[in-house]
Design an enzyme around this catalytic site. Sequence first.
Site, PDB file in Angstrom:
ATOM      1  N   VAL A  22      48.513  11.885  65.079  1.00 26.93           N
ATOM      2  CA  VAL A  22      47.556  12.278  66.110  1.00 26.93           C
ATOM      3  C   VAL A  22      48.109  11.839  67.463  1.00 26.93           C
ATOM      4  O   VAL A  22      48.450  10.669  67.650  1.00 26.93           O
ATOM      5  CB  VAL A  22      46.162  11.654  65.884  1.00 26.93           C
ATOM      6  CG1 VAL A  22      45.228  12.023  67.034  1.00 26.93           C
ATOM      7  CG2 VAL A  22      45.577  12.117  64.552  1.00 26.93           C
ATOM      8  N   ALA A  73      49.125   7.637  70.865  1.00 23.15           N
ATOM      9  CA  ALA A  73      49.334   8.388  69.628  1.00 23.15           C
ATOM     10  C   ALA A  73      49.301   7.409  68.461  1.00 23.15           C
ATOM     11  O   ALA A  73      49.292   6.192  68.641  1.00 23.15           O
ATOM     12  CB  ALA A  73      50.664   9.135  69.654  1.00 23.15           C
ATOM     13  N   LYS A  74      49.291   7.931  67.244  1.00 24.98           N
ATOM     14  CA  LYS A  74      49.356   7.077  66.054  1.00 24.98           C
ATOM     15  C   LYS A  74      49.788   7.911  64.861  1.00 24.98           C
ATOM     16  O   LYS A  74      49.458   9.108  64.766  1.00 24.98           O
ATOM     17  CB  LYS A  74      47.985   6.453  65.759  1.00 24.98           C
ATOM     18  CG  LYS A  74      48.070   5.165  64.964  1.00 24.98           C
ATOM     19  CD  LYS A  74      48.554   4.021  65.851  1.00 24.98           C
ATOM     20  CE  LYS A  74      48.508   2.684  65.114  1.00 24.98           C
ATOM     21  NZ  LYS A  74      48.866   1.581  66.019  1.00 24.98           N
ATOM     22  N   GLY A  75      50.519   7.261  63.961  1.00 18.84           N
ATOM     23  CA  GLY A  75      50.877   7.894  62.698  1.00 18.84           C
ATOM     24  C   GLY A  75      50.328   7.086  61.541  1.00 18.84           C
ATOM     25  O   GLY A  75      50.125   5.870  61.665  1.00 18.84           O
ATOM     26  N   ASP A 110      53.627  -1.003  62.263  1.00 18.11           N
ATOM     27  CA  ASP A 110      52.184  -1.210  62.274  1.00 18.11           C
ATOM     28  C   ASP A 110      51.824  -1.708  60.881  1.00 18.11           C
ATOM     29  O   ASP A 110      52.714  -2.064  60.093  1.00 18.11           O
ATOM     30  CB  ASP A 110      51.453   0.093  62.636  1.00 18.11           C
ATOM     31  CG  ASP A 110      50.006  -0.153  63.071  1.00 18.11           C
ATOM     32  OD1 ASP A 110      49.108  -0.002  62.208  1.00 18.11           O
ATOM     33  OD2 ASP A 110      49.759  -0.511  64.232  1.00 18.11           O
TER      34      ASP A 110
END
Length: 392
Positions: A22, A73-75, A110
Site C-alpha cells: 500500500v 507506504a508499507k508492505g 519491520d
Amino acid sequence: MTTPLLSLTWTDHVTGRRGFLVVDRLVRGVASGGLRMRPGCTLEEVTGLARGMTMKEALHYDPAARYVPLGGAKGGIDCDPRDPEAYGLLVRYLRAMRPYVESLWTTGEDLGLSQDLVDRAAAEAGLVSSIQAVYPLLDDATAARRRLADAFAVEVDGIGLDELAGGCGVAESVLAALDRAGVPYAGTRVAVQGLGTMGGATARFLTRAGLTVVAVADIKGTILNPAGLDVEALLAARDSYGTVDRSVLRPADRELPGEAWLSSDAEVLVPAAVSYAIDTGNQARIRARWIVEAANMPVLPAAEVMLAARGVTVLPDVVVNSGTNAWWWWTLFGDIGADADEAFAHIRRSMRALVEQMLGRAEADGTSPRAAAHAVVADRLPVIAERFGWYR
C-alpha cells in the site's frame, strides 16, 4: 482515512500465500515504509500502517534539514517468518514488487524481518537496494550509501546502531512524558512486550536512564521480577526472534503466562511486538499510567477510549516509534554522520521536541496525544505539498 494512492494484493504462485503493498502518498515521487511478515497479516493492517508512515514522515519535517520527508507506504506478507518457506516467499514477493521498489517504494526491516534478511532477499530478487528509489533525490548517492553502510556497521556494546536507534527514540518519549509529569526516573517501573529490536533497545535505554524494567514478554510468556530484571543478561540471551533463553533467569525471576505483562505493577507499559495487542477486553487489566506504543498499532482505538476514561495515557506509535525511520534518512541525506553519539543526540533532541509538542497540543486542545499528533500532521502535510506538490 483517505483512500491510498496504490493498494495491491499479490498471491504467491508456489504457496498460495498473500502479500500486500500500500502506497498512501508520494512526496517527490517516493514513499517510505518497511516490510513486515507475520501470520494473519491483512490488507487492512498494511493500509493503516502505510497511513501511519505518511504521518511519521510529516512529523519529522524540518524545512532547514537536508532530509526531506517522503510519502508513506508499507508492505506485508501473510506468513510466519519461522516457516521453512518464508525466505523463498520473501524473495518472490520482492521480485514481484521490483518495479515499485526500483521506482517509488523504499523499504526495510519491520516486524518479523531483519534488515540483513531483507537485503539478502532483495539482492536475490535482482534489486540494487531496498531503498534504491530514493537515490535520485540524493546530492551524492555514492557518498550517501557509504555513510549509511558505515552507520550500519557501528556497534554499541555488542548491538548494532541500526537496532538501537528506534529504541532510543521510544525511551526518550518515555523520559519526556515523565519529565512533563514531574515523575522521577528512579522508582519508575516498566513492562515491555517484545524483546526484539525495538523492545530490547528500549529496555536497555530505560534501564540506563535509571528506570526499572520489571516485566518482559516474549513468545514463550512473561518474565517478571518486581525488584527489576537483569536486562543486559536477557538481551545477551535472545535469539534472532527476540526469544529469551530461560536458562539465564535468576532465582527471583518468575515465569508467567504471555499476557501477564499487561497487569504487572508498573507505571509504564511498552508494547513493542505485535499490532492489536491491547483490546477492549484485556485493557481492563492494565494498571499503568502510560502506554508507550513502540509497536505499530498495538492499542485498538476502542480500547484507547476506555483507557483514557480510566486516566491511562497512550503515547501513539506515529510519534513514539518514528525514530528508526528518521534515523535512516538523517544518515542517508547527511544531517548526521555514521557515529553513535551523534545519532543518539539527534534522536533524543528530535523525539523530545516532538513529544513535548504533541503533549502540549493535547493539553491545549483538550484532546488525546494521538489526536494532537494527527493535528500536527494536518498542519504539516499541506506545507510539504505546497513545497513539493501533491502526488495523489
